[in-house]
Design a protein around this motif. Structure first.
Motif, PDB file in Angstrom:
ATOM      1  N   THR A   1       0.833  -1.199   0.000  1.00  0.00           N
ATOM      2  CA  THR A   1       0.000   0.000   0.000  1.00  0.00           C
ATOM      3  C   THR A   1       0.871   1.254   0.000  1.00  0.00           C
TER       4      THR A   1
ATOM      5  N   TYR B   1       0.703   5.631  -0.257  1.00  0.00           N
ATOM      6  CA  TYR B   1      -0.143   6.809  -0.076  1.00  0.00           C
ATOM      7  C   TYR B   1       0.615   8.071  -0.502  1.00  0.00           C
TER       8      TYR B   1
ATOM      9  N   SER C   1       2.702   1.105   3.622  1.00  0.00           N
ATOM     10  CA  SER C   1       2.401   0.143   4.677  1.00  0.00           C
ATOM     11  C   SER C   1       2.303  -1.230   4.040  1.00  0.00           C
TER      12      SER C   1
ATOM     13  N   GLY D   1       0.106  -3.750   3.876  1.00  0.00           N
ATOM     14  CA  GLY D   1      -1.006  -4.298   3.115  1.00  0.00           C
ATOM     15  C   GLY D   1      -2.313  -3.633   3.432  1.00  0.00           C
ATOM     16  N   LEU D   2      -3.367  -4.003   2.728  1.00  0.00           N
ATOM     17  CA  LEU D   2      -4.650  -3.314   2.828  1.00  0.00           C
ATOM     18  C   LEU D   2      -5.321  -3.547   4.179  1.00  0.00           C
ATOM     19  N   VAL D   3      -5.349  -4.803   4.644  1.00  0.00           N
ATOM     20  CA  VAL D   3      -5.997  -5.080   5.925  1.00  0.00           C
ATOM     21  C   VAL D   3      -4.944  -5.020   7.016  1.00  0.00           C
ATOM     22  N   TYR D   4      -4.570  -3.813   7.333  1.00  0.00           N
ATOM     23  CA  TYR D   4      -3.456  -3.619   8.265  1.00  0.00           C
ATOM     24  C   TYR D   4      -3.736  -2.350   9.042  1.00  0.00           C
ATOM     25  N   THR D   5      -3.740  -2.413  10.339  1.00  0.00           N
ATOM     26  CA  THR D   5      -4.104  -1.240  11.140  1.00  0.00           C
ATOM     27  C   THR D   5      -2.909  -0.718  11.906  1.00  0.00           C
ATOM     28  N   GLY D   6      -1.774  -0.875  11.352  1.00  0.00           N
ATOM     29  CA  GLY D   6      -0.575  -0.466  12.055  1.00  0.00           C
ATOM     30  C   GLY D   6       0.066   0.767  11.473  1.00  0.00           C
ATOM     31  N   GLU D   7       1.349   0.749  11.444  1.00  0.00           N
ATOM     32  CA  GLU D   7       2.124   1.946  11.196  1.00  0.00           C
ATOM     33  C   GLU D   7       2.197   2.321   9.735  1.00  0.00           C
ATOM     34  N   LEU D   8       2.167   3.598   9.480  1.00  0.00           N
ATOM     35  CA  LEU D   8       2.531   4.161   8.184  1.00  0.00           C
ATOM     36  C   LEU D   8       3.998   4.556   8.241  1.00  0.00           C
TER      37      LEU D   8
ATOM     38  N   SER E   1      -8.696   2.508  15.681  1.00  0.00           N
ATOM     39  CA  SER E   1      -7.279   2.488  16.023  1.00  0.00           C
ATOM     40  C   SER E   1      -6.810   3.937  16.029  1.00  0.00           C
TER      41      SER E   1
ATOM     42  N   PHE F   1      -3.440   6.743  16.754  1.00  0.00           N
ATOM     43  CA  PHE F   1      -1.987   6.852  16.664  1.00  0.00           C
ATOM     44  C   PHE F   1      -1.559   8.274  17.017  1.00  0.00           C
TER      45      PHE F   1
ATOM     46  N   TYR G   1       1.773  10.599  15.872  1.00  0.00           N
ATOM     47  CA  TYR G   1       2.984  10.737  15.073  1.00  0.00           C
ATOM     48  C   TYR G   1       3.692  12.040  15.440  1.00  0.00           C
TER      49      TYR G   1
ATOM     50  N   LEU H   1       6.144   7.332  13.846  1.00  0.00           N
ATOM     51  CA  LEU H   1       5.160   6.840  14.793  1.00  0.00           C
ATOM     52  C   LEU H   1       5.705   6.895  16.213  1.00  0.00           C
TER      53      LEU H   1
ATOM     54  N   LYS I   1       0.720   3.607  19.240  1.00  0.00           N
ATOM     55  CA  LYS I   1      -0.553   3.278  18.609  1.00  0.00           C
ATOM     56  C   LYS I   1      -1.427   2.512  19.583  1.00  0.00           C
TER      57      LYS I   1
ATOM     58  N   THR J   1      -4.634  -0.151  19.412  1.00  0.00           N
ATOM     59  CA  THR J   1      -5.406  -0.983  18.492  1.00  0.00           C
ATOM     60  C   THR J   1      -6.265  -1.975  19.260  1.00  0.00           C
TER      61      THR J   1
ATOM     62  N   THR K   1     -11.745   0.721   6.879  1.00  0.00           N
ATOM     63  CA  THR K   1     -11.033  -0.419   6.310  1.00  0.00           C
ATOM     64  C   THR K   1      -9.805  -0.775   7.109  1.00  0.00           C
ATOM     65  N   GLY K   2      -9.450   0.087   8.050  1.00  0.00           N
ATOM     66  CA  GLY K   2      -8.272  -0.173   8.860  1.00  0.00           C
ATOM     67  C   GLY K   2      -6.993   0.275   8.213  1.00  0.00           C
ATOM     68  N   ASN K   3      -7.036   0.611   6.956  1.00  0.00           N
ATOM     69  CA  ASN K   3      -5.821   1.043   6.297  1.00  0.00           C
ATOM     70  C   ASN K   3      -5.973   2.435   5.701  1.00  0.00           C
TER      71      ASN K   3
ATOM     72  N   PHE L   1      -6.121   6.509   7.041  1.00  0.00           N
ATOM     73  CA  PHE L   1      -5.674   7.254   8.206  1.00  0.00           C
ATOM     74  C   PHE L   1      -6.050   8.723   8.058  1.00  0.00           C
TER      75      PHE L   1
END
Lengths: 115, 113
Positions: free
Chosen positions: A31, A33, A95, A97-104, B32, B34, B36, B46, B49, B51, B97-99, B101
């Motif tokens: 992914t 952005y 990041s 992948g698409l289903v990922y709620t973590g760090e950019l 979720s 965050f 930064y 970051l 976070k 979650t 979608t979780g992705n 932000f």
């Protein structure tokens, strides 16, 4: 691990000219952005890619902005013709992948000044 | 729709005193969240976070934040400010979608020697 690479770091152009920014994400990140950060504001999403497909470009001014990620790796953001209000820092992030709620993971940005 | 509001555009603290940067969020589901940090002419990094695990989240450089659902808040704190903490801080909420932000407008932290 190499980070997100962006170029050029700085660009000054006259209004109505064109400009292109390049981004190479972290290896393996699906992914990508592009954000626009105007001075004094938070980053605003312009476009989001998943591999080489567009997930969200609802805030991209399509009459003057275009972006592509042809091989699902690096990406180019183009502005043509530029306006004064396009002066901003253009941030690329990636990041895994698409289903990922973590760090950019962000690059250092490309600062555009339009005169 | 998801959004965050950073309640202070500028915060000044003396070195060695506590830091509090405030963030409220709006979300139709459990988000979720965050924080930064952006140092001058640097990319965003970051700090921490949340979650949906522990509500008190610890991050890098001594920062922590507490998720309070009843108050829809996610405030960032640090017990003792250091000169190197001077930077712009952004609160971020994830989309459905979780992705995706969504960034707040930022809080500029000044640390006075």
């Amino acid at each position: 691990e190499a980070g997100v690479a962006q170029s050029p770091r700085y660009k000054i152009i006259e209004k109505r000219q064109s400009v292109a920014f390049w981004c190479n994400p972290i290896s393996g990140h699906a992914t990508l952005y592009w954000y626009q950060q105007i001075l004094g504001q938070g980053p605003k999403l312009l476009i989001q890619f998943q591999n080489n497909g567009v997930v969200d470009d609802s805030q991209l001014p399509k009459d003057r902005f275009s972006a592509e990620r042809l091989k699902g790796v690096d990406s180019t953001l183009k502005i043509q013709p530029a306006k004064l209000e396009d002066s901003a820092v253009y941030l690329c992030a990636s990041s895994p992948g698409l289903v990922y709620t973590g760090e950019l993971f962000f690059g250092e940005g490309s600062r555009l000044t339009v005169l | 729709a998801q959004s965050v509001t950073q309640l202070d555009s500028h915060v000044s603290v003396s070195e060695g005193t506590p830091v509090l940067l405030r963030c409220n969020y709006s979300s139709s589901y459990s988000p979720s969240l965050f924080w930064y940090v952006q140092h001058p002419n640097k990319g965003l990094q970051l700090l921490l976070k949340y979650t949906s695990a522990a509500t008190l989240v610890k991050g890098i450089n001594g920062f922590e934040a507490e998720f309070k659902k009843s108050e829809t808040s996610f405030h960032l704190t640090k017990p003792s400010a250091h000169m190197s903490d001077a930077a712009e801080y952004f609160c971020v909420v994830s989309g459905t979608t979780g992705n995706q932000f969504y960034f707040g407008t930022g809080t500029s932290l000044t640390v006075i020697p």
